[in-house]
Design a protein around this motif. Sequence first.
Motif, PDB file in Angstrom:
ATOM      1  N   ASP A  40       0.833  -1.272  -0.013  1.00 28.86           N
ATOM      2  CA  ASP A  40      -0.082  -0.015  -0.041  1.00 28.86           C
ATOM      3  C   ASP A  40       0.932   1.057   0.045  1.00 28.86           C
ATOM      4  O   ASP A  40       1.916   1.451   0.752  1.00 28.86           O
ATOM      5  CB  ASP A  40      -0.726   0.001   1.186  1.00 28.86           C
ATOM      6  CG  ASP A  40      -1.733   1.199   1.198  1.00 28.86           C
ATOM      7  OD1 ASP A  40      -2.511   1.415   0.314  1.00 28.86           O
ATOM      8  OD2 ASP A  40      -1.760   1.807   2.277  1.00 28.86           O
ATOM      9  N   ARG A  41       0.407   2.163  -0.744  1.00 29.16           N
ATOM     10  CA  ARG A  41       1.185   3.409  -0.999  1.00 29.16           C
ATOM     11  C   ARG A  41       1.335   4.236   0.325  1.00 29.16           C
ATOM     12  O   ARG A  41       2.246   4.930   0.608  1.00 29.16           O
ATOM     13  CB  ARG A  41       0.690   4.313  -1.884  1.00 29.16           C
ATOM     14  CG  ARG A  41       1.034   5.673  -2.359  1.00 29.16           C
ATOM     15  CD  ARG A  41       2.635   5.659  -2.922  1.00 29.16           C
ATOM     16  NE  ARG A  41       2.912   6.934  -3.296  1.00 29.16           N
ATOM     17  CZ  ARG A  41       4.009   7.647  -3.024  1.00 29.16           C
ATOM     18  NH1 ARG A  41       4.501   7.176  -1.756  1.00 29.16           N
ATOM     19  NH2 ARG A  41       4.413   8.581  -3.611  1.00 29.16           N
ATOM     20  N   THR A  42       0.249   4.217   1.303  1.00 27.91           N
ATOM     21  CA  THR A  42       0.222   4.918   2.349  1.00 27.91           C
ATOM     22  C   THR A  42       0.377   4.294   3.745  1.00 27.91           C
ATOM     23  O   THR A  42      -0.507   4.480   4.657  1.00 27.91           O
ATOM     24  CB  THR A  42      -1.148   5.804   2.410  1.00 27.91           C
ATOM     25  OG1 THR A  42      -2.132   4.945   2.486  1.00 27.91           O
ATOM     26  CG2 THR A  42      -1.143   6.853   1.087  1.00 27.91           C
ATOM     27  N   SER A  44      -2.219   1.899  -4.849  1.00 28.25           N
ATOM     28  CA  SER A  44      -2.430   3.380  -4.693  1.00 28.25           C
ATOM     29  C   SER A  44      -3.831   3.849  -4.814  1.00 28.25           C
ATOM     30  O   SER A  44      -4.744   2.907  -5.469  1.00 28.25           O
ATOM     31  CB  SER A  44      -1.752   4.145  -5.790  1.00 28.25           C
ATOM     32  OG  SER A  44      -1.956   5.415  -5.523  1.00 28.25           O
ATOM     33  N   THR A  45      -4.370   4.767  -4.052  1.00 27.87           N
ATOM     34  CA  THR A  45      -5.762   4.975  -4.204  1.00 27.87           C
ATOM     35  C   THR A  45      -6.027   6.035  -5.465  1.00 27.87           C
ATOM     36  O   THR A  45      -7.117   6.452  -5.418  1.00 27.87           O
ATOM     37  CB  THR A  45      -6.343   5.660  -2.903  1.00 27.87           C
ATOM     38  OG1 THR A  45      -5.414   7.149  -2.430  1.00 27.87           O
ATOM     39  CG2 THR A  45      -6.356   5.025  -1.725  1.00 27.87           C
ATOM     40  N   TYR A  88      -4.283   0.673  -9.161  1.00 29.98           N
ATOM     41  CA  TYR A  88      -5.052   1.592  -8.489  1.00 29.98           C
ATOM     42  C   TYR A  88      -6.273   0.978  -7.877  1.00 29.98           C
ATOM     43  O   TYR A  88      -6.927   0.355  -8.392  1.00 29.98           O
ATOM     44  CB  TYR A  88      -5.364   2.770  -9.357  1.00 29.98           C
ATOM     45  CG  TYR A  88      -4.169   3.404  -9.855  1.00 29.98           C
ATOM     46  CD1 TYR A  88      -3.537   4.376  -9.051  1.00 29.98           C
ATOM     47  CD2 TYR A  88      -3.830   3.073 -11.231  1.00 29.98           C
ATOM     48  CE1 TYR A  88      -2.350   4.779  -9.511  1.00 29.98           C
ATOM     49  CE2 TYR A  88      -2.425   3.607 -11.554  1.00 29.98           C
ATOM     50  CZ  TYR A  88      -1.784   4.655 -10.937  1.00 29.98           C
ATOM     51  OH  TYR A  88      -0.521   4.978 -10.982  1.00 29.98           O
ATOM     52  N   CYS A 136       1.875  -0.264 -10.649  1.00 33.15           N
ATOM     53  CA  CYS A 136       1.118   0.378  -9.678  1.00 33.15           C
ATOM     54  C   CYS A 136      -0.350  -0.043 -10.219  1.00 33.15           C
ATOM     55  O   CYS A 136      -0.657   0.394 -11.251  1.00 33.15           O
ATOM     56  CB  CYS A 136       1.449   1.794  -9.946  1.00 33.15           C
ATOM     57  SG  CYS A 136       0.745   2.924  -8.510  1.00 33.15           S
ATOM     58  N   GLU A 184       3.393   9.390 -10.844  1.00 34.68           N
ATOM     59  CA  GLU A 184       3.423   8.391  -9.923  1.00 34.68           C
ATOM     60  C   GLU A 184       3.879   6.886 -10.622  1.00 34.68           C
ATOM     61  O   GLU A 184       4.985   6.201  -9.975  1.00 34.68           O
ATOM     62  CB  GLU A 184       2.182   7.897  -9.192  1.00 34.68           C
ATOM     63  CG  GLU A 184       2.308   7.026  -7.999  1.00 34.68           C
ATOM     64  CD  GLU A 184       0.950   6.800  -7.196  1.00 34.68           C
ATOM     65  OE1 GLU A 184       1.125   7.106  -5.852  1.00 34.68           O
ATOM     66  OE2 GLU A 184      -0.146   7.106  -7.616  1.00 34.68           O
ATOM     67  N   CYS A 219       7.120   4.977  -9.200  1.00 31.56           N
ATOM     68  CA  CYS A 219       6.905   3.723  -8.795  1.00 31.56           C
ATOM     69  C   CYS A 219       8.184   2.798  -9.417  1.00 31.56           C
ATOM     70  O   CYS A 219       8.762   2.136  -8.680  1.00 31.56           O
ATOM     71  CB  CYS A 219       5.370   3.226  -9.442  1.00 31.56           C
ATOM     72  SG  CYS A 219       4.974   1.582  -8.996  1.00 31.56           S
ATOM     73  N   LEU A 241       2.904  -1.727  -6.217  1.00 29.22           N
ATOM     74  CA  LEU A 241       2.448  -0.624  -5.442  1.00 29.22           C
ATOM     75  C   LEU A 241       0.839  -0.415  -5.560  1.00 29.22           C
ATOM     76  O   LEU A 241       0.478  -0.621  -6.644  1.00 29.22           O
ATOM     77  CB  LEU A 241       2.976   0.849  -5.840  1.00 29.22           C
ATOM     78  CG  LEU A 241       2.767   1.808  -4.825  1.00 29.22           C
ATOM     79  CD1 LEU A 241       3.408   1.707  -3.566  1.00 29.22           C
ATOM     80  CD2 LEU A 241       3.436   3.236  -5.430  1.00 29.22           C
TER      81      LEU A 241
END
Length: 124
Positions: free
Chosen positions: A53-55, A84-85, A105, A103, A91, A95, A82
């Motif tokens: 998760d990115r965060t 990501s939201t 989403y 990546c 990005e 990435c 990765l």
Amino acid sequence: CGKRVLVVDDNACSVRATLRALTQLGMSVVGVESANEALNTLGREAFDAVLVDRTLPETDAMRFPQVVRQRHLAGALPAFVLLSTGLQVGEDAECRRAGFEACVYKPFGPDELMRVDRKSTRLN
């Protein structure tokens, strides 16, 4: 498919959704909620891919592939994806520079993950 995948996401709902999507693709999946848990798990078990998760709190997810490589954890190095939201400008390029294969989403389903699997040279 038979691949082993580690999912690293601090959101339990996201982990469950990702586990469900990957299981539908015939993958064996382990979910953890922190980078430290992931590093411990990677120290004991080998995986074909790690979805990050990115965060993630308390860590820079973009540095995670580098940290794993520096520690030379169990087995061959996995492919990193990765999660990501939302798309941020640059990005995808960031990435790849950070060592991620792709990546994806959120929200996503089995179809998106299958596309990453087919496109990735390291996941095939």
